[in-house]
Scaffold this motif. Sequence first.
Motif, short mmCIF file in Angstrom:
data_model
loop_
_atom_site.label_atom_id
_atom_site.label_comp_id
_atom_site.label_asym_id
_atom_site.label_seq_id
_atom_site.Cartn_x
_atom_site.Cartn_y
_atom_site.Cartn_z
N LYS A 123 0.80 -1.21 0.00
CA LYS A 123 0.00 0.00 0.00
C LYS A 123 0.84 1.27 0.00
CE LYS A 123 -4.11 -1.98 2.18
NZ LYS A 123 -5.07 -1.88 3.32
N ASP A 124 1.98 1.22 0.60
CA ASP A 124 2.84 2.40 0.68
C ASP A 124 4.27 1.96 0.40
OD1 ASP A 124 4.01 4.80 1.10
OD2 ASP A 124 3.57 4.93 3.24
N SER A 126 6.77 3.58 -0.02
CA SER A 126 7.82 4.36 0.64
C SER A 126 8.33 3.67 1.90
CB SER A 126 7.30 5.76 0.96
OG SER A 126 6.21 5.69 1.88
N GLN A 127 7.53 2.75 2.45
CA GLN A 127 7.94 1.99 3.63
C GLN A 127 8.74 0.77 3.17
OE1 GLN A 127 7.34 3.23 6.64
NE2 GLN A 127 6.19 4.94 5.73
N HIS A 428 -0.29 5.73 -4.51
CA HIS A 428 0.81 5.18 -3.71
C HIS A 428 2.19 5.53 -4.28
CE1 HIS A 428 0.18 2.04 -6.83
NE2 HIS A 428 1.50 1.96 -6.78
N SER A 430 5.39 7.76 -5.19
CA SER A 430 6.03 8.87 -4.48
C SER A 430 5.98 10.15 -5.31
CB SER A 430 7.48 8.51 -4.15
OG SER A 430 8.19 8.18 -5.33
N ASN A 446 6.38 13.06 -2.82
CA ASN A 446 6.40 12.49 -1.47
C ASN A 446 7.69 11.69 -1.33
OD1 ASN A 446 5.87 11.52 1.03
ND2 ASN A 446 4.08 10.32 0.47
N ASN A 473 -1.45 15.94 3.71
CA ASN A 473 -1.35 14.74 2.89
C ASN A 473 -2.54 14.64 1.92
OD1 ASN A 473 -0.27 12.39 1.87
ND2 ASN A 473 -1.15 11.08 3.48
N THR A 475 -4.51 13.86 -1.30
CA THR A 475 -4.38 12.81 -2.32
C THR A 475 -5.25 13.06 -3.53
OG1 THR A 475 -6.09 11.51 -1.20
CG2 THR A 475 -3.79 11.07 -0.61
#
Length: 1121
Positions: A123-124, A126-127, A428, A430, A446, A473, A475
Amino acid sequence: MPAERKPMRYAHPEGYTGVCFDETGRYIVTSGSDGDVRIWESLDDDPKSINVGDKVFSLALRNGKLVTTVSNNIVQVNSFPEGSPDGILTRFTAEANHVVFNNNATSVAAGSSDFMIKIIEIKDNSQQKTIRGHDGPILSVAFDPKDVFLASSSCDGSVCVWKIADQTLESSWPLLTKFNEVNRATSICRLEWQPKTGKFLAVPVEKELKLYERESWKNVDNLSDDRITMPLNVVSWSPCGGYVAAGSIDGSIAVWNVQTKKCVERLRHEKAHRICAMAWHPFKGNIAYTDSEGNLGMFEEILTDVSSKELHSSANNLDDLFEEESSDVSTKKIYLSQPSPISYSLAGGDDDDDDDGVIGIVNRSRHRAIEDDNSHDMNIGSPIRLDKVNDDDDHIGIVQATPISVGYSGPLPTPRQKAFQPCSTPSHLSHRFMVWNSIGIIRCYNDDEGTAIDVEFHDTSVHHAMHLSNVLNHTMADLSHEAVLLACAKQDEHPSTLHCIHFNSRDTNKEWMVDMPDDENIDAICLGQGWAAVSTSALIVRTFTIGGIQKELFSLMGPVVSMSGHGEQLLISYHQGTGFDGDQCLGVQLMELGERKQQVLQGIALPLSRKSYLGWQGFSAEGTPVFADSNGIVQMLNRSLGNTWVPVSNTRDHCKGKSDYYWVVGIHENPQQLRCIPCKGAKFPPTLPRPTVTVLPLKLPYCQTNSEKGQLEELYWRSVLFHNHFNYLAENNYEFDQAAEKHALKEQQELLMKMFALSCKVDREFRCEELSEFMTQNVLNLAIKYASRSKRLTLAERLSDLAQKKSATLMAIQEEEMERNAGSVAGWNSPNLQPSSQRCVEITEGGNEDDGQNDVEVTGNCGLEPEERFHAKRRLNPFSKDFNSTENITPKSVALGSNVLARGNPFKVTSADVPLGLAGTLTRNSNILDSMVKSGKRLTSNNNHPLNKEKSPVLKPLKSKPKAKQTQATLFQSTIRKSSSTIAEDKSGEVQPIQAIIPDKIADNKKPKKTGFQLWLEESRGDIITESPDLTEEEIIMESMNRFRILSAEERKVWTERAKSDTHSEPNTEVKKRKRTEELGVDDQEDKKEKYEESETLAKKQKPEHLSVNSRLSAFTFKKD
């Protein structure tokens, strides 16, 4: 009974070939070196192909997410089974060799040849977590089912176990042979954890399968078999965890029972090729495998010869293998697979009818299944655990089973498409586009440095570029000429917020924000002209003014998918129901939020193509709703055909490769262009480098477009469709290019004439008659001439009859129009003029310069409602030259009183109740054609005497009537002069008293004043005769009236002003005439007037040198008389 081997199928070219099952067991998914992912429903059917790159090294599939590692060093995700790109998860500096999902499908782990392992959240992305420690390319990775550990193998010869939380090394074993490259490695060592419990880690090492125990990391067992003569390459556990299979580089496959350590099945590749990948069916005892040559094979009924006692023992030792929480079962989609060939009896092994007392009861509170009440045996799709038989309650044996997969081959429900913003890339990413439209571009960044939003305008005169900090944030975004609209989803303690930057505001503070209620989350937003709209998760659409005032709200009939705004129009797509077999069930709602709030479309299904989803929706630059689906089909609303949708383009026809796509950003109807961004290998573009917009042509999917007939038909109906917006713009008082409208109408009539000529060439006279139904009166005349010259006299006669019918229909429409306005015209000649009538006259004389309408046009609609006035003013004439356009109906002959005629005496006292000033005011118009009011009835004069039955100064395009010889040569000039003189003669009895009262005002309008139309006709007459030399005088007049009518308001005004200037250019002559008139008597004055008119008429009769022979002969005959 040995396992059944299915014939192998060619799947991909030579090279590494991956394979896996989906969670339902319905599909087999393979990937290969050709960059394609193929979806197989069975080995007997042809697969569906999805291109994901140039070369695929590995794939993983869970929860409708297909993750692949491709040749450009990226790990990307696609939706399944649609195959649409859903973003790039991560990038490496070298090839990514292996990717796997974790147990709950929230993260993936990928190993690369750059010695690194990355763990990325779906889902993200960036993690991310990066594991470094290997000294060689990574061969494979495997997630611990409890998401605590990650195992990996490498070309450095080591197998390691890492702790995911802090990316530290837990244990390591030097088991493999060292190699510098993955292609040189003897074995790719695809290790795997035991499902559910993760108790054992299976590692293929040479000819053995080593099992390492969790926590202690001891090698507890080595599984081997005498028939394994070459190193093992891959490992795959059965879904129950009781069996493990391994494949070698020489095509041998062995299956072991983990508890008994026995080899229960030995299988062999038919051509002894290297086994690249293996996968167990999630419910059946089937194994799918692929080899290094790109072939796909399957072994079925592998465990049918295993005793039920062994299965029972194995399952009992693995508690809760397929137990699921009730919440998980309720939230997951229910997929029903085919029945398994393995049968289990619920009570003993007897199938006799005496077992009716044994009832198999499934715990419905925890498991959803379908039962067969007429059977005592149940075919299940996975091994089950038979619990202890309970004989305490009512002496009835009750058996509780784990979830049962029941055979069902019907269509499956399609997961609903999530809400999205048109012209935006996935959230999702960046770096992404929040919106790209005709106004500008909004980008969102992001990264580690923070989040920011950049707003860029295509036209810098609208506003300068803006840089915003994305603290909340956001979207979702939308952009218009007036404002920037942003929205964010609900977070922990912060509600879902709508943020608007009204840069056109005159206030110092140009921003406003609105928080949604706690139970609502914003799903979609859009901007229009002076308004903003928001759709929330509570199925409510909220509208706001552009300044932040809350306006009306209403409910939707389903979850929103997307929203778009244009001017006063609001287009909403939503889920109308549940789709099946890959289809979405979407509805569309179209509303107008201006002064007349109305709903144009509601509850109408959106006609998406088969097995597609909504990819883009919006409006054309001219305001027509348009949408595009994931298959590249672009469809437009046809307002003239009952608000139906028409496909106008297929972007897939313009793609050079299977992995190429076009990202739609806008569409224009004039010119006919589809604005897209080409994307290679993805369905959406990257933010950098800046994408280039490409223009695609539009084409309707008509049949036989390779033939001339099909091409002409497609061109004609496309022109009709894409010029319907002129009517909509005119009805809603929008500005539009009238020249473009005329050009479109001319183009359509030319296409009709070409089709007519083509039909004549192939002897299709009936088709010619059908085409004539779409022609205007002028083009129909050309068709009649063409048929006559082509010696098709029968066709010409039929077309002539049709032309007469059309003309009669046109006259009936005109008469009906004039009858409606008869009351208004009658009010002009009434003794007591009402103020409303005065206002009509004032608007006629002076108000037209402001509104830009026809020069000095007097209409009888001043007493009507605005909507009625509009329809009375714009009447559709399907038979005129400008078909499908809105025009002013040609006024019919109207007899007016002496106080209205421009040639009357402005100082004549018509009634004691009407002052002289008013009577003079009503007679100042010099352009008679522009000042007449449509009427179908003759009016009477103020003294109630019938008016003269001679022709009035206004032309009447009806059937020809017998005329005097002197009026046939020059119909227009002679008729008007004769009518004027006749009226003057009939009114001579009334003129004398007025002259006696006011002798110095006696003959103000002795010389007939020319109108703007007369001046235009004098200059254009020669051109009309040159183009159509066979036209009669009356046809010339009708043609000239049609041409003058379709002139723009500015052109007609120029001619009117020119007529006025010509009238006032000789003031001295007019003064002399007035003095002379005072000295002469009335009789001498009339004689003088007749001589003047006769000389002027003779001057007008002079024909141009380029007249036809027939016209010259007829003119000679009349001159001779």
